[in-house]
Write an enzyme that holds these catalytic residues in place. Sequence first.
Site, short mmCIF file in Angstrom:
data_model
loop_
_atom_site.label_atom_id
_atom_site.label_comp_id
_atom_site.label_asym_id
_atom_site.label_seq_id
_atom_site.Cartn_x
_atom_site.Cartn_y
_atom_site.Cartn_z
CB CYS A 136 16.29 6.50 24.95
SG CYS A 136 14.88 7.54 25.38
CB CYS A 139 16.55 10.04 26.08
SG CYS A 139 15.38 8.79 26.57
CG ASP A 140 20.25 9.85 24.50
OD1 ASP A 140 20.13 10.68 25.42
OD2 ASP A 140 20.52 8.66 24.71
P1 FAD Z 1 14.68 1.68 36.03
O1 FAD Z 1 15.24 3.02 35.88
O2 FAD Z 1 15.06 0.62 35.06
O3 FAD Z 1 14.94 1.20 37.50
C1 FAD Z 1 14.70 -0.11 37.89
C2 FAD Z 1 15.59 -0.40 39.09
O4 FAD Z 1 15.23 -1.67 39.61
C3 FAD Z 1 17.07 -0.48 38.73
O5 FAD Z 1 17.79 0.41 39.56
C4 FAD Z 1 17.44 -1.93 38.98
O6 FAD Z 1 18.76 -2.08 39.52
C5 FAD Z 1 16.40 -2.35 40.01
N1 FAD Z 1 16.11 -3.77 39.98
C6 FAD Z 1 15.77 -4.52 38.89
N2 FAD Z 1 15.53 -5.79 39.26
C7 FAD Z 1 15.73 -5.84 40.62
C8 FAD Z 1 15.63 -6.89 41.57
N3 FAD Z 1 15.30 -8.12 41.22
N4 FAD Z 1 15.91 -6.61 42.87
C9 FAD Z 1 16.26 -5.34 43.26
N5 FAD Z 1 16.36 -4.32 42.38
C10 FAD Z 1 16.09 -4.56 41.08
N6 FAD Z 1 14.35 8.94 29.99
C11 FAD Z 1 14.09 10.26 29.93
O7 FAD Z 1 13.03 10.70 30.37
N7 FAD Z 1 15.01 11.15 29.41
C12 FAD Z 1 16.21 10.76 28.96
O8 FAD Z 1 17.00 11.58 28.48
C13 FAD Z 1 16.53 9.36 29.03
N8 FAD Z 1 17.73 8.93 28.60
C14 FAD Z 1 18.04 7.62 28.73
C15 FAD Z 1 19.32 7.22 28.35
C16 FAD Z 1 19.69 5.92 28.52
C17 FAD Z 1 21.10 5.52 28.14
C18 FAD Z 1 18.76 4.95 29.03
C19 FAD Z 1 19.17 3.51 29.19
C20 FAD Z 1 17.47 5.35 29.37
C21 FAD Z 1 17.09 6.68 29.23
N9 FAD Z 1 15.83 7.13 29.59
C22 FAD Z 1 15.54 8.46 29.56
C23 FAD Z 1 14.77 6.19 30.05
C24 FAD Z 1 14.65 6.18 31.58
O9 FAD Z 1 15.91 5.95 32.15
C25 FAD Z 1 13.66 5.11 32.03
O10 FAD Z 1 12.41 5.28 31.40
C26 FAD Z 1 13.44 5.16 33.54
O11 FAD Z 1 14.66 5.04 34.23
C27 FAD Z 1 12.51 4.05 34.01
O12 FAD Z 1 12.42 4.09 35.40
P2 FAD Z 1 11.97 2.81 36.26
O13 FAD Z 1 12.03 3.24 37.67
O14 FAD Z 1 10.71 2.27 35.72
O15 FAD Z 1 13.05 1.69 35.95
#
Ligand code: FAD
Length: 315
Positions: A136, A139-140
């Site tokens: 990302c 982000c980083d």
């Molecule tokens: P996710 O955070 O992916 O959450 C999805 C959840 O669903 C997970 O906890 C997973 O375990 C769960 N899940 C999946 N499938 C199932 C299933 N079948 N049954 C039950 N549970 C399930 N964004 C920023 O804004 N700033 C930053 O600095 C930043 N840094 C990042 C650094 C890293 C290393 C990464 C990987 C990402 C970063 N991001 C950052 C991006 C950010 O993390 C994501 O955009 C955000 O978390 C998306 O949220 P979400 O809820 O859509 O999905």
Amino acid sequence: MSNILDCAIVGGGPAGLTAGLYTTRGGLEHVVMYEKGMPGGQITQSSEIENYPGVTGEITGMDLMMPWPEQCKKFGLVHEMVEVKQVRKDGDIFSIIMSNESIAHAHSVIVCTGSSPRRAGFKGEDEFFGKGVSTCATCDGFFYKGKEVAVIGGGDTALEEALYLAKICAKVYLIHRRESFRAAPNTVKRVKENDKIELVLNATPDEVYGDAMGVNGIKVKLQDGTVRDIAVPGVFVFVGNDVNNQVLIQEDGSFLCDVNEQGQVIVDLSMRTSVAGLFAAGDMRIEAPKQVISAAGDGAVAGIAAISYVDELLN
Ligand code: FAD
Ligand code: NAP
């Protein structure tokens, strides 16, 4: 059918937790969030987040997410730590089938299972993920202001992110395993014209190395068999992204709702999918900016829309 939930939330990242907060605080009484691991989502892998509004100072992704489940619990959100295998709909009722074969039923479902950046598969990639290896740039990238970084990949994402990083960093090594790029011709042109980007072509990432402080460099194998050592503190991997849409796949292989060719769920501005009562929020939806703030915003929008849907359905 008894014990039908008002709303089932699948996934407990920023989108799922915010959907949980809004649905419970907004009046839905029986809401369960199914999360296969600890709530918090993929941001908990990040060693530092500095673009979440209002949160200043050094904070890890884990620190940021820690209070979210507690806040939701206060308003009645129930968290079940279980993996969801499939979401189905029969008539007006959704069935949520867990990997342990238990089944829950709900009037509405908000799917927030996120996305997973693909790993390239080189040595050290997993070990240094979140400690110098990133997927990302938004982000980083700022952590490498004025420093040199490497970008891996040859698609639109890699080239666009290389251009983004070139604005912040002293130099960007764009490492691609072939001679030609998949990215749009105009993007390739802009990259080639950018003085701060050095193309390292026909180069396969071999190993990222470093120490307890983080990454020190990346070794790439060149076409002639030699190894080039590029000393950088940051390596950005953009080799594609997979939407976690498996729970929407039905017995016949079709999706429960409309998805685009990349498998991203098609939603409207209220996060409504093509199926009534089914909402999608966060990284898994079309045109997701893939940020914590936007995922949380989506969760709020979906939660509000789910309340209206359930109200109309039951009253
Ligand atoms: P996710 O955070 O992916 O959450 C999805 C959840 O669903 C997970 O906890 C997973 O375990 C769960 N899940 C999946 N499938 C199932 C299933 N079948 N049954 C039950 N549970 C399930 N964004 C920023 O804004 N700033 C930053 O600095 C930043 N840094 C990042 C650094 C890293 C290393 C990464 C990987 C990402 C970063 N991001 C950052 C991006 C950010 O993390 C994501 O955009 C955000 O978390 C998306 O949220 P979400 O809820 O859509 O999905
Ligand atoms: P992508 O197009 O699949 O490109 C992935 C790149 O990573 C390819 O260049 C590939 O090399 C390389 N790669 C894959 N596995 C690798 C490995 N193990 N080691 C080293 N390199 C590896 O992915 P994307 O760039 O994320 O784009 C995904 C989709 O979104 C595409 O359709 C893209 O056009 C679209 N997109 C569009 C825009 C835009 O329109 N502005 C922006 C971003 C993304 P090879 O080329 O050799 O296979």
